[in-house]
Design a protein around this motif. Structure first.
Motif, short mmCIF file in Angstrom:
data_model
loop_
_atom_site.label_atom_id
_atom_site.label_comp_id
_atom_site.label_asym_id
_atom_site.label_seq_id
_atom_site.Cartn_x
_atom_site.Cartn_y
_atom_site.Cartn_z
N LEU A 140 0.83 -1.20 0.00
CA LEU A 140 0.00 0.00 0.00
C LEU A 140 0.86 1.26 0.00
O LEU A 140 0.59 2.22 -0.72
N GLU A 141 1.92 1.25 0.79
CA GLU A 141 2.83 2.41 0.85
C GLU A 141 3.46 2.66 -0.52
O GLU A 141 3.52 3.80 -0.98
N GLU A 142 3.88 1.60 -1.19
CA GLU A 142 4.49 1.75 -2.52
C GLU A 142 3.47 2.27 -3.53
O GLU A 142 3.76 3.17 -4.32
N TYR A 143 2.26 1.73 -3.49
CA TYR A 143 1.19 2.17 -4.39
C TYR A 143 0.88 3.65 -4.17
O TYR A 143 0.81 4.43 -5.11
N HIS A 144 0.73 4.05 -2.91
CA HIS A 144 0.41 5.43 -2.57
C HIS A 144 1.55 6.37 -2.96
O HIS A 144 1.32 7.45 -3.51
N ARG A 145 2.78 5.98 -2.70
CA ARG A 145 3.94 6.81 -3.04
C ARG A 145 3.97 7.10 -4.55
O ARG A 145 4.26 8.22 -4.97
N ALA A 146 3.64 6.10 -5.36
CA ALA A 146 3.63 6.27 -6.81
C ALA A 146 2.55 7.24 -7.28
O ALA A 146 2.64 7.79 -8.37
N GLN A 147 1.53 7.48 -6.44
CA GLN A 147 0.42 8.36 -6.82
C GLN A 147 0.57 9.79 -6.29
O GLN A 147 -0.32 10.61 -6.47
N GLN A 148 1.67 10.10 -5.65
CA GLN A 148 1.83 11.40 -4.98
C GLN A 148 1.66 12.59 -5.91
O GLN A 148 1.23 13.66 -5.47
N ASP A 149 1.98 12.45 -7.18
CA ASP A 149 1.87 13.57 -8.11
C ASP A 149 0.51 13.68 -8.80
O ASP A 149 0.29 14.61 -9.57
N LEU A 150 -0.39 12.75 -8.51
CA LEU A 150 -1.72 12.83 -9.12
C LEU A 150 -2.52 13.96 -8.49
O LEU A 150 -2.45 14.20 -7.28
N ALA A 151 -3.27 14.66 -9.32
CA ALA A 151 -4.16 15.71 -8.80
C ALA A 151 -5.28 15.06 -7.99
O ALA A 151 -5.73 13.95 -8.29
N ILE A 152 -5.72 15.76 -6.96
CA ILE A 152 -6.85 15.28 -6.16
C ILE A 152 -8.12 15.62 -6.94
O ILE A 152 -8.37 16.78 -7.26
N PRO A 153 -8.93 14.62 -7.27
CA PRO A 153 -10.18 14.90 -8.01
C PRO A 153 -11.09 15.86 -7.25
O PRO A 153 -11.15 15.83 -6.02
N LYS A 154 -11.81 16.68 -8.00
CA LYS A 154 -12.67 17.70 -7.38
C LYS A 154 -13.80 17.09 -6.56
O LYS A 154 -14.37 17.76 -5.71
N GLU A 155 -14.10 15.82 -6.78
CA GLU A 155 -15.18 15.18 -6.03
C GLU A 155 -14.77 14.82 -4.59
O GLU A 155 -15.61 14.50 -3.77
N VAL A 156 -13.48 14.87 -4.29
CA VAL A 156 -13.01 14.53 -2.94
C VAL A 156 -13.45 15.60 -1.95
O VAL A 156 -13.27 16.79 -2.18
N GLY A 157 -14.04 15.15 -0.84
CA GLY A 157 -14.42 16.06 0.23
C GLY A 157 -15.71 16.82 0.00
O GLY A 157 -16.04 17.73 0.76
N ARG A 158 -16.46 16.46 -1.02
CA ARG A 158 -17.73 17.15 -1.28
C ARG A 158 -18.72 16.87 -0.17
O ARG A 158 -18.69 15.82 0.46
N LYS A 159 -19.57 17.79 0.06
CA LYS A 159 -20.66 17.56 1.00
C LYS A 159 -21.98 17.72 0.27
O LYS A 159 -22.07 18.41 -0.74
N ILE A 160 -22.97 17.08 0.80
CA ILE A 160 -24.30 17.16 0.19
C ILE A 160 -25.06 18.31 0.85
O ILE A 160 -25.01 18.49 2.07
N GLY A 161 -25.71 19.10 0.05
CA GLY A 161 -26.53 20.19 0.57
C GLY A 161 -27.12 20.99 -0.57
O GLY A 161 -26.64 20.94 -1.69
N ILE A 162 -28.15 21.71 -0.28
CA ILE A 162 -28.77 22.59 -1.27
C ILE A 162 -28.07 23.94 -1.17
O ILE A 162 -28.03 24.55 -0.10
N ARG A 163 -27.50 24.37 -2.28
CA ARG A 163 -26.81 25.66 -2.28
C ARG A 163 -27.84 26.78 -2.30
O ARG A 163 -28.73 26.80 -3.14
N ARG A 164 -27.70 27.67 -1.37
CA ARG A 164 -28.60 28.82 -1.29
C ARG A 164 -27.88 30.06 -1.79
O ARG A 164 -26.71 30.25 -1.53
N LYS A 165 -28.64 30.91 -2.47
CA LYS A 165 -28.05 32.15 -2.98
C LYS A 165 -28.15 33.24 -1.95
O LYS A 165 -28.93 33.30 -1.09
#
Length: 165
Positions: A140-165
């Motif tokens: 797992l450490e080797e796999y993760h180390r090889a991915q260090q330069d990948l961009a974090i996808p925009k879907e990471v850390g999203r929360k669900i909610g209705i956006r209010r203006k």
């Protein structure tokens, strides 16, 4: 579809192919939402197998994984007979947890869905969280180390909610 799965630790690559069978399609003519979850779950199992915790090791180490949380984003419709590929990207990890996102792409290499997940390693005897078995930890450490330069996808850390203006 026969799954030709394998892992390249040095490059941080694991690709899992799937084909949308008629049984996965709902009355709207596209893949049912529950089937995305099933494919992501099965891909996670296959990925963990390749990291060194297959059924035999699961028994030998008395160790398994529990999914603590998941969040699926449905980004594009998927139709019957489409071929899909799922790629797990490790976002973070410690000695007993993995925060990852699985990216599902269609034949045109478009992202059709993502599944952000937190999984935890568990001692099957005590049913308590426990550090990964050493061989798996190294892979797992080797796999993760090889991915260090990948961009974090925009879907990471999203929360669900209705956006209010």
């Amino acid at each position: 579809m026969k799954r030709e799965v394998g892992i390249n630790l040095k490059e941080g690559i694991f690709l899992c192919p799937w084909k949308v069978s008629p049984t996965l399609v709902d009355y709207n003519g596209h893949m049912n939402d529950a089937e995305y979850g099933r494919i992501f779950s099965k891909t996670l199992d296959l990925w963990i197998d390749c990291l060194g915790l297959n059924e035999r090791e699961n028994q030998d180490y008395q160790y398994t994984f529990f999914t603590l949380e998941s969040h699926i984003c449905y980004l594009k419709e998927v139709n019957e007979s489409e071929e899909l590929t799922v790629f797990p990207q490790v976002i973070d990890r410690d000695n007993k947890r993995i925060h990852l996102i699985m990216i599902m792409k269609n034949q045109e290499k478009e992202t059709v869905a993502t599944s952000e997940q937190m999984v935890m390693g568990m001692d099957r005897i005590t049913n308590r969280p426990a550090p990964f078995p050493e061989p798996m930890q190294r892979r797992l450490e080797e796999y993760h180390r090889a991915q260090q330069d990948l961009a974090i996808p925009k879907e990471v850390g999203r929360k669900i909610g209705i956006r209010r203006k």
